[in-house]
Design a protein around this motif. Sequence first.
Motif, PDB file in Angstrom:
ATOM      1  N   ALA A  93       0.840  -1.200   0.000  1.00  0.00           N
ATOM      2  CA  ALA A  93       0.000   0.000   0.000  1.00  0.00           C
ATOM      3  C   ALA A  93       0.872   1.246   0.000  1.00  0.00           C
ATOM      4  O   ALA A  93       2.084   1.187   0.275  1.00  0.00           O
ATOM      5  N   ALA A  94       0.257   2.383  -0.307  1.00  0.00           N
ATOM      6  CA  ALA A  94       0.998   3.638  -0.374  1.00  0.00           C
ATOM      7  C   ALA A  94       1.613   4.018   0.967  1.00  0.00           C
ATOM      8  O   ALA A  94       2.648   4.699   1.018  1.00  0.00           O
ATOM      9  N   ASP A  95       1.014   3.562   2.086  1.00  0.00           N
ATOM     10  CA  ASP A  95       1.552   3.900   3.410  1.00  0.00           C
ATOM     11  C   ASP A  95       2.691   2.978   3.828  1.00  0.00           C
ATOM     12  O   ASP A  95       3.186   3.066   4.952  1.00  0.00           O
ATOM     13  N   GLY A  96       3.089   2.075   2.954  1.00  0.00           N
ATOM     14  CA  GLY A  96       4.211   1.194   3.242  1.00  0.00           C
ATOM     15  C   GLY A  96       3.821  -0.185   3.740  1.00  0.00           C
ATOM     16  O   GLY A  96       4.679  -1.073   3.841  1.00  0.00           O
ATOM     17  N   ALA A  97       2.556  -0.376   4.073  1.00  0.00           N
ATOM     18  CA  ALA A  97       2.116  -1.711   4.517  1.00  0.00           C
ATOM     19  C   ALA A  97       2.368  -2.719   3.408  1.00  0.00           C
ATOM     20  O   ALA A  97       2.045  -2.480   2.243  1.00  0.00           O
ATOM     21  N   GLN A  98       2.949  -3.853   3.775  1.00  0.00           N
ATOM     22  CA  GLN A  98       3.285  -4.850   2.769  1.00  0.00           C
ATOM     23  C   GLN A  98       3.193  -6.250   3.366  1.00  0.00           C
ATOM     24  O   GLN A  98       3.544  -6.460   4.524  1.00  0.00           O
ATOM     25  N   HIS A  99       2.696  -7.195   2.580  1.00  0.00           N
ATOM     26  CA  HIS A  99       2.755  -8.592   2.970  1.00  0.00           C
ATOM     27  C   HIS A  99       2.775  -9.452   1.722  1.00  0.00           C
ATOM     28  O   HIS A  99       2.545  -8.964   0.603  1.00  0.00           O
ATOM     29  N   ALA A 100       3.090 -10.709   1.918  1.00  0.00           N
ATOM     30  CA  ALA A 100       3.238 -11.639   0.795  1.00  0.00           C
ATOM     31  C   ALA A 100       2.423 -12.901   1.041  1.00  0.00           C
ATOM     32  O   ALA A 100       2.110 -13.250   2.183  1.00  0.00           O
ATOM     33  N   PHE A 101       2.072 -13.574  -0.045  1.00  0.00           N
ATOM     34  CA  PHE A 101       1.398 -14.866   0.036  1.00  0.00           C
ATOM     35  C   PHE A 101       1.756 -15.669  -1.195  1.00  0.00           C
ATOM     36  O   PHE A 101       2.390 -15.160  -2.130  1.00  0.00           O
ATOM     37  N   THR A 102       1.368 -16.918  -1.199  1.00  0.00           N
ATOM     38  CA  THR A 102       1.823 -17.816  -2.260  1.00  0.00           C
ATOM     39  C   THR A 102       0.692 -18.213  -3.197  1.00  0.00           C
ATOM     40  O   THR A 102      -0.483 -18.240  -2.815  1.00  0.00           O
ATOM     41  N   ALA A 103       1.082 -18.541  -4.413  1.00  0.00           N
ATOM     42  CA  ALA A 103       0.179 -19.070  -5.441  1.00  0.00           C
ATOM     43  C   ALA A 103       0.837 -20.327  -5.997  1.00  0.00           C
ATOM     44  O   ALA A 103       1.522 -20.276  -7.020  1.00  0.00           O
ATOM     45  N   PRO A 104       0.650 -21.470  -5.333  1.00  0.00           N
ATOM     46  CA  PRO A 104       1.353 -22.695  -5.739  1.00  0.00           C
ATOM     47  C   PRO A 104       1.029 -23.135  -7.161  1.00  0.00           C
ATOM     48  O   PRO A 104       1.824 -23.842  -7.784  1.00  0.00           O
ATOM     49  N   TRP A 105      -0.100 -22.717  -7.699  1.00  0.00           N
ATOM     50  CA  TRP A 105      -0.479 -23.113  -9.057  1.00  0.00           C
ATOM     51  C   TRP A 105       0.388 -22.446 -10.127  1.00  0.00           C
ATOM     52  O   TRP A 105       0.274 -22.774 -11.313  1.00  0.00           O
ATOM     53  N   LEU A 106       1.252 -21.518  -9.730  1.00  0.00           N
ATOM     54  CA  LEU A 106       2.161 -20.882 -10.685  1.00  0.00           C
ATOM     55  C   LEU A 106       3.557 -21.502 -10.684  1.00  0.00           C
ATOM     56  O   LEU A 106       4.444 -21.050 -11.407  1.00  0.00           O
ATOM     57  N   SER A 165      -6.830 -17.925  -4.270  1.00  0.00           N
ATOM     58  CA  SER A 165      -7.351 -19.284  -4.160  1.00  0.00           C
ATOM     59  C   SER A 165      -6.264 -20.302  -4.454  1.00  0.00           C
ATOM     60  O   SER A 165      -5.317 -20.042  -5.191  1.00  0.00           O
ATOM     61  N   GLU A 166      -6.389 -21.473  -3.849  1.00  0.00           N
ATOM     62  CA  GLU A 166      -5.347 -22.494  -3.940  1.00  0.00           C
ATOM     63  C   GLU A 166      -5.234 -23.084  -5.331  1.00  0.00           C
ATOM     64  O   GLU A 166      -4.220 -23.693  -5.663  1.00  0.00           O
ATOM     65  N   GLU A 167      -6.263 -22.936  -6.121  1.00  0.00           N
ATOM     66  CA  GLU A 167      -6.265 -23.506  -7.461  1.00  0.00           C
ATOM     67  C   GLU A 167      -6.699 -22.450  -8.456  1.00  0.00           C
ATOM     68  O   GLU A 167      -7.291 -21.430  -8.092  1.00  0.00           O
ATOM     69  N   ALA A 168      -6.386 -22.683  -9.719  1.00  0.00           N
ATOM     70  CA  ALA A 168      -6.755 -21.758 -10.781  1.00  0.00           C
ATOM     71  C   ALA A 168      -7.304 -22.559 -11.950  1.00  0.00           C
ATOM     72  O   ALA A 168      -7.005 -23.738 -12.109  1.00  0.00           O
ATOM     73  N   ASP A 169      -8.117 -21.894 -12.760  1.00  0.00           N
ATOM     74  CA  ASP A 169      -8.693 -22.529 -13.938  1.00  0.00           C
ATOM     75  C   ASP A 169      -8.104 -21.907 -15.198  1.00  0.00           C
ATOM     76  O   ASP A 169      -7.852 -20.699 -15.244  1.00  0.00           O
TER      77      ASP A 169
END
Length: 562
Positions: A405-418, A464-468
């Motif tokens: 975000a513009a205020d510097g807030a940051q976090h990460a998450f995973t997309a195992p389908w990639l 989501s854990e899966e993608a179409d």
Amino acid sequence: MIHTRIRRRVKRLAQLALAAVATVSLAACVSVPGDGPVQLGLSDLQQAERLVQFSASGPSAGDSQEQLVRGFLLAANASADDYAVAREFLSEPYASQWDPYDGALVYEGTKPYRADGENAGMLSLAIVANVDAAGALLPVESGASTELRFEFVRQGEEWRISSAPSGVLVDRSSFTTVWSAHQLHFLGPGERLVADPRWFLSRTALATEVVTSLIEGPSARLSQVVHSGFPPGARLTKGTVTVTDGLARVDLMGDGLDNELAQREIHAQLLSSLQTVPGVNRVELLIEGVAVPEPSNPITDESASQGAMKPVGFVDGTFGIISAADAEPITDISEIVESLGANAVSVSRSRTLAAVRNSDGVSIVSGGSVALIDQRRALLEPSVDDDLWAWTVSAADPTVMRVTAADGAQHAFTAPWLADLDVRTLRVSPGGSLIAAYINDGANSRVLIAGVIRDNDGVPTGVSEEADVEMWVGGEAIDFDWVDSQRFVALSKQGNAGKVTVGGPGMFSVEQGSVPNASHVAGGGSRAQIRVATSDGEFYAPQGSSGWQQVANSVELLGKRG
């Protein structure tokens, strides 16, 4: 006509492709290509009740096995009396076992047939789409034909089919005539209405089927993305939705319906989901026969509707909104972007934040200031959602997504389908409920779609854990963008040109011509606003159904909106 939901995972797409070229023996209770329990839907509708009528004929005396199969395919377009005509082609014990409601395989082209011994035959079809029992459509990669097995028995002096695919086999032209696409709507954070596309038979019971599907809930991909106002156990009081003089009366029963918030959400879902049903222009909600007053503060969602939006980019060294052959500067953004040596820029639809990629990484520009937010190598072009979060991902490891975000807030998450995929572009949809990854696979490309999970404040917390796979494209992947919340445009290499293909979740893709030396594409909110830029600065707009007209020759970099 909602039965079970057949989840198609990315890892199953390869299995589906293998199954498509295999010879499949289909027993009476085996469905192709899904599985799971089946509940018969509105199977007692008469032909006159259908909005689109299809005339079918039963078998003739002396029909060969091949003639039976071809006649059966034609008859499967007519759903009257629980597909009564189609069942005439089946043996007496099998006619009651065959399940036409277990989805559809949509094909196009010729239908070669060959005998397989004395009592079986193989029909070869070029499958283009797979519709599950819940009405969700997914395209199938073009290539080898699918061989489907039919078995036969003698019934008196005549041949009859004793084993056939569950569900229906329908050619594409008939499918788009007899079936129709509709958007079910559920609720995301901030009372945003999120579309969930489905296909239904075009008949006067359509309003009932849409509402029944709403009660069933969202597709698996959206299960963590949205919620429904319909409480568990809710059902139609009399099993149907009546439509009279344009008014759809939806009478519900079940626990939890006396909740004012639930009623407000249900009303919004009904209004938005029934708006494309022919003959419906008003909705009345009832609880066990008692009308519920319309909410004084109805939910109206405009977040995913962007309308026409002019593209952004560099023209003669100036960054801004591209209009004709000039760039109109954006307050508090353009001057900073110009100073950064940008090679990719995404600007929020509100024009208040930009994510800029240069040789140092990706930076956020907002309120006249700039902050470097991601320095990973091989960063893809960033994306900015409507809640002003910048999304960044590295082609070196696309499974790890960062949002800032513009205020510097940051976090990460995973997309195992990639994992282990060659990701060329990653973009969040307008409205922010979906994320698309444009994947290159040498001679072919594909678009993967997953849901975006957010907390109640709209903060992205995962995908989501899966993608179409929602689109298959011939040629190497070049660039991709969303056109609006339900359509996207892909650019793929075709010789020395870039082929333009438009598609979307639950849609058949359409090729829209090509542009020489194309390097970038921008969605723009409508087909008329799609723009294509070339490697030598030429700028193209659509002309006609599949043509492109050069409108400028000094666009040095085409950016994205969102």
